[in-house]
Enzyme design. Sequence first.
Site, PDB file in Angstrom:
ATOM      1  N   ASP A 119       4.301  18.789  -4.575  1.00  0.00           N
ATOM      2  CA  ASP A 119       4.864  16.940  -3.870  1.00  0.00           C
ATOM      3  C   ASP A 119       4.777  16.003  -5.306  1.00  0.00           C
ATOM      4  O   ASP A 119       5.179  16.226  -6.718  1.00  0.00           O
ATOM      5  CB  ASP A 119       4.055  16.646  -2.979  1.00  0.00           C
ATOM      6  CG  ASP A 119       2.632  16.281  -3.161  1.00  0.00           C
ATOM      7  OD1 ASP A 119       2.369  15.802  -4.760  1.00  0.00           O
ATOM      8  OD2 ASP A 119       1.906  15.925  -2.254  1.00  0.00           O
TER       9      ASP A 119
ATOM     10  N   TYR B 275     -10.965  14.531   1.377  1.00  0.00           N
ATOM     11  CA  TYR B 275     -11.472  13.879   0.563  1.00  0.00           C
ATOM     12  C   TYR B 275     -12.996  14.363   0.178  1.00  0.00           C
ATOM     13  O   TYR B 275     -14.198  13.952   1.218  1.00  0.00           O
ATOM     14  CB  TYR B 275     -11.554  12.841   0.249  1.00  0.00           C
ATOM     15  CG  TYR B 275     -10.220  11.890   0.300  1.00  0.00           C
ATOM     16  CD1 TYR B 275      -9.715  12.383  -1.478  1.00  0.00           C
ATOM     17  CD2 TYR B 275      -9.427  11.241   1.110  1.00  0.00           C
ATOM     18  CE1 TYR B 275      -8.050  11.523  -1.050  1.00  0.00           C
ATOM     19  CE2 TYR B 275      -8.112  11.257   0.234  1.00  0.00           C
ATOM     20  CZ  TYR B 275      -7.318  11.230  -0.511  1.00  0.00           C
ATOM     21  OH  TYR B 275      -6.600  10.777  -1.164  1.00  0.00           O
TER      22      TYR B 275
ATOM     23  N   LYS C  27      -5.481  19.997  -4.555  1.00  0.00           N
ATOM     24  CA  LYS C  27      -4.173  19.285  -4.403  1.00  0.00           C
ATOM     25  C   LYS C  27      -4.360  18.359  -6.290  1.00  0.00           C
ATOM     26  O   LYS C  27      -6.051  17.315  -5.405  1.00  0.00           O
ATOM     27  CB  LYS C  27      -3.962  19.049  -3.894  1.00  0.00           C
ATOM     28  CG  LYS C  27      -2.953  17.376  -3.683  1.00  0.00           C
ATOM     29  CD  LYS C  27      -2.201  16.777  -1.975  1.00  0.00           C
ATOM     30  CE  LYS C  27      -1.587  16.248  -2.362  1.00  0.00           C
ATOM     31  NZ  LYS C  27      -1.688  14.322  -2.155  1.00  0.00           N
TER      32      LYS C  27
ATOM     33  N   SER D 252      -5.320  13.667   6.267  1.00  0.00           N
ATOM     34  CA  SER D 252      -5.571  13.180   5.913  1.00  0.00           C
ATOM     35  C   SER D 252      -6.951  12.932   6.267  1.00  0.00           C
ATOM     36  O   SER D 252      -7.573  12.786   7.295  1.00  0.00           O
ATOM     37  CB  SER D 252      -4.739  11.802   5.105  1.00  0.00           C
ATOM     38  OG  SER D 252      -5.852  11.448   4.418  1.00  0.00           O
TER      39      SER D 252
ATOM     40  N   THR E   9      -8.816  17.547  -2.377  1.00  0.00           N
ATOM     41  CA  THR E   9      -7.705  16.570  -3.123  1.00  0.00           C
ATOM     42  C   THR E   9      -8.863  16.180  -4.394  1.00  0.00           C
ATOM     43  O   THR E   9      -9.379  15.633  -3.909  1.00  0.00           O
ATOM     44  CB  THR E   9      -7.458  15.339  -2.500  1.00  0.00           C
ATOM     45  OG1 THR E   9      -6.759  15.391  -1.550  1.00  0.00           O
ATOM     46  CG2 THR E   9      -6.295  14.565  -3.259  1.00  0.00           C
TER      47      THR E   9
ATOM     48  N   TYR F 175       0.873  -1.428   0.286  1.00  0.00           N
ATOM     49  CA  TYR F 175      -0.151  -0.155  -0.221  1.00  0.00           C
ATOM     50  C   TYR F 175       0.754   1.389  -0.512  1.00  0.00           C
ATOM     51  O   TYR F 175       0.507   2.297  -0.564  1.00  0.00           O
ATOM     52  CB  TYR F 175      -0.968   0.376   1.496  1.00  0.00           C
ATOM     53  CG  TYR F 175      -1.826   1.740   0.658  1.00  0.00           C
ATOM     54  CD1 TYR F 175      -2.466   1.562   0.742  1.00  0.00           C
ATOM     55  CD2 TYR F 175      -1.499   1.718   2.171  1.00  0.00           C
ATOM     56  CE1 TYR F 175      -3.302   2.226   0.994  1.00  0.00           C
ATOM     57  CE2 TYR F 175      -2.381   3.450   2.699  1.00  0.00           C
ATOM     58  CZ  TYR F 175      -3.153   3.964   1.437  1.00  0.00           C
ATOM     59  OH  TYR F 175      -3.664   4.612   1.873  1.00  0.00           O
TER      60      TYR F 175
ATOM     61  N   HIS G  99      -0.078  12.532  -7.050  1.00  0.00           N
ATOM     62  CA  HIS G  99      -0.404  11.774  -5.979  1.00  0.00           C
ATOM     63  C   HIS G  99       1.046  10.266  -6.086  1.00  0.00           C
ATOM     64  O   HIS G  99       0.349  10.000  -5.362  1.00  0.00           O
ATOM     65  CB  HIS G  99      -1.993  11.108  -5.888  1.00  0.00           C
ATOM     66  CG  HIS G  99      -2.451  10.867  -5.218  1.00  0.00           C
ATOM     67  ND1 HIS G  99      -3.939  11.284  -5.156  1.00  0.00           N
ATOM     68  CD2 HIS G  99      -2.751   9.663  -3.945  1.00  0.00           C
ATOM     69  CE1 HIS G  99      -4.224  11.358  -3.766  1.00  0.00           C
ATOM     70  NE2 HIS G  99      -3.180  10.428  -2.995  1.00  0.00           N
TER      71      HIS G  99
HETATM   72  C1  FMN Z   1       0.403   5.293   1.390  1.00  0.00           C
HETATM   73  C2  FMN Z   1       0.042   6.977   0.656  1.00  0.00           C
HETATM   74  C3  FMN Z   1      -1.223   7.810   1.007  1.00  0.00           C
HETATM   75  C4  FMN Z   1      -1.564   8.074   0.916  1.00  0.00           C
HETATM   76  N1  FMN Z   1      -3.245   9.103   1.503  1.00  0.00           N
HETATM   77  C5  FMN Z   1      -3.354  10.421   0.405  1.00  0.00           C
HETATM   78  C6  FMN Z   1      -4.484  11.025   0.607  1.00  0.00           C
HETATM   79  O1  FMN Z   1      -5.270  10.354   1.613  1.00  0.00           O
HETATM   80  N2  FMN Z   1      -4.749  11.833   0.688  1.00  0.00           N
HETATM   81  C7  FMN Z   1      -3.801  12.745  -0.167  1.00  0.00           C
HETATM   82  O2  FMN Z   1      -4.163  13.992  -1.596  1.00  0.00           O
HETATM   83  N3  FMN Z   1      -2.735  12.402  -0.891  1.00  0.00           N
HETATM   84  C8  FMN Z   1      -2.520  10.988   0.190  1.00  0.00           C
HETATM   85  N4  FMN Z   1      -1.175  10.307  -0.280  1.00  0.00           N
HETATM   86  C9  FMN Z   1      -0.319  11.487  -1.758  1.00  0.00           C
HETATM   87  C10 FMN Z   1       0.317  12.210  -0.417  1.00  0.00           C
HETATM   88  O3  FMN Z   1      -0.181  13.174   0.203  1.00  0.00           O
HETATM   89  C11 FMN Z   1       1.561  12.580  -2.121  1.00  0.00           C
HETATM   90  O4  FMN Z   1       1.290  13.822  -3.097  1.00  0.00           O
HETATM   91  C12 FMN Z   1       2.621  12.099  -2.507  1.00  0.00           C
HETATM   92  O5  FMN Z   1       2.553  11.159  -1.634  1.00  0.00           O
HETATM   93  C13 FMN Z   1       3.362  12.549  -2.776  1.00  0.00           C
HETATM   94  O6  FMN Z   1       5.095  11.919  -3.445  1.00  0.00           O
HETATM   95  P1  FMN Z   1       5.846  10.504  -2.669  1.00  0.00           P
HETATM   96  O7  FMN Z   1       5.306   9.733  -1.512  1.00  0.00           O
HETATM   97  O8  FMN Z   1       6.709  10.352  -3.684  1.00  0.00           O
HETATM   98  O9  FMN Z   1       6.684  11.975  -2.437  1.00  0.00           O
HETATM   99  C14 FMN Z   1      -0.810   8.934  -0.401  1.00  0.00           C
HETATM  100  C15 FMN Z   1       0.642   8.556  -0.600  1.00  0.00           C
HETATM  101  C16 FMN Z   1       0.766   7.341   0.510  1.00  0.00           C
HETATM  102  C17 FMN Z   1       2.484   6.762  -0.067  1.00  0.00           C
END
Ligand code: FMN
Length: 629
Positions: free
Chosen positions: A557, A395, A501, A371, A421, A289, A526
Amino acid sequence: MLNVGTTPIRTVHPRPSAAVQLACFPHAGGSADAFTALAGALSADVETLTVQYPGRRERAAHPCATDIAALAAEAAGHLASRLDRPLYLLGHSMGALVAFETARLLERAGAVAGVFVSAARPPGDDWAEPDLDAMDDAAVVAELRRLGGVPEALLAEADVVEEILRLLRADHRALRGYTCPPGATLRAPVTVLLAGADSKNSAEQVRGWARHTTGGCDTVLLSGGHFAVLAPGSEAGVVLADRLRPAPAGLVRAIYLAGLGGGTPRLTTDLTALEDLARPVLTPDTLGYLVGDAGAGETGRANRAAYNRRPLLPRMLRGADRRDLSVTVLGRRLPAPVLLAPVAAQTLVHPEGELASIRGAADAGVPFVLSTNASYTLEEAAAAAGPQPRWFQLYLPNERALAESLVRRAERAGYSAIVLTVDAPTFGYRPTDLDRGYLPFLHGAGIANFTADPVFRAGLPDDPDDRAVLQHWARVFANPGLNWEDLPWLRSVTSLPILLKGILHPADARLALDQGAVDGLIVSNHGGRQLDGSVAALDALPAVRAAVGDAVPILTDSGIRTGSDVLKALALGADAVLLGRPYLYGLALDGRAGVAHVLRCLLADLDLAMALSGCTRIADVTADLLAPT
Ligand SMILES: Cc1cc2nc3c(=O)[nH]c(=O)nc-3n(C[C@H](O)[C@H](O)[C@H](O)COP(=O)(O)O)c2cc1C
């Protein structure tokens, strides 16, 4: 206390290895002890010095100074030898003028890191101070009572009052005789601390401090009256603890010094190596995950490739010995252009989940974005948070009453922005999760914000079992129809700033602005977890910046792993970045300390990257820092 004798400088807690020093100048009639409470609120990284003016306490035998310049000359003479470590000055009320003049003298010899002025008008302005020599004792005591700086018990003691009045009158003569030399300016940044109920100073009256520095000036509002900064438990302690944070690159020095005694960091300082270290401590489901990209992983790889493809073209010989990493985003100053990205269901990684991440972020002075799918409620997360801003990632559920309830709760819990998001109206195609048939939320992870929500709970049957709760969550969570018309609605239910986002297309960026409902954008894919084959976030950034100009802050990001990556994102138009997976690896490996470690490493790397590319401020990080491609 050390150094008690004829010198004006007292060391409240001797901390010769502290990374920064703060010298505090008291108000008229005050003594060095005034700063005891404030010094107690500062961290072990700060050595607090206080200035004892002549004529009081253990310096009673010395005649009071007759002018501010003399006080400043005396203090500067003793502080000049301390410019080898960052030295900040803080002056309260009249002490602000002494601090200002002391800083001017010190700047002839070296750099003052910053000046804090509390409850004080600018040096060139009329302070409208009454002539205390022309007022009888009762009138002066009445004025003291009104300002509230002296405890009532002391005002009841005749000999104490007599001493206070003697000092106050002498200091006031010096204050009234002060004239600011024309054009007197500091190079150091000035922070004005202003208490909302200060009867002597208003926001309008302190504004002119900006004219007295070329290093930037900002005002921090505190609650309380004229003496708010000195009160035990004052918000000033929090503000100063944040602003006096040692330079991030100090981590490197600390590691090498520890190495002399055989010590090494508990975790690697190579943030690109953390994933491999974390793998063995995660269950296969969690690993899939956390690490998994969407599809064939093309976007995940593209994110990294985009950073690798853009070499920095650094500038030399610019004297970047002191760097200021702070930025202002949505009106709030952040110590560095880095925030924690919202990541769902963090108890999968560590039992303390988001709470440990948030505390680790606070330790490193970094704000976080929580989140919607956190494992702890947004209220629990807020309670764990430090003074840094916190944002809530939304969300948008398909039931507006529930969405509104989440937003209202975030407002009540002190979140200062909503991050909507938009790149996940549905989960991406993620083979690592699909092959294991694993979606954490269906196992009850990351749904605390829903199960604690009154609107969500109202939609449950009586005595719901886990299955009923999860079914209800699945019903309300998915919102594949998310569209532009949802934005005006969201705008109508909250006055908090809204950031989108997941924006990649410049046309979407323009649409977002045209709607007038959006206060910021986050250029993100993401982390490669949604649409595989889509553009790297860094590659999308310049066009989005071009599309919106400077109208709103842009964050980014996806793929950021090093300080140089942060520089590259800033050079291409980002105001700040969010860090995703690396802090989760830190969380998995060492909880709160692991998150703080990851962030401290990133900030140290960024700080050094600025030094090595000739940047002293984030504003120096511009497109010409990148090699032409
Ligand atoms: C395991 C996981 C869960 C995530 N959950 C969310 C979330 O709940 N909401 C959201 O907007 N982005 C979520 N993201 C995306 C992150 O906010 C972010 O955009 C992303 O991890 C950035 O990339 P990086 O992991 O390469 O730094 C998630 C990312 C990961 C790895």
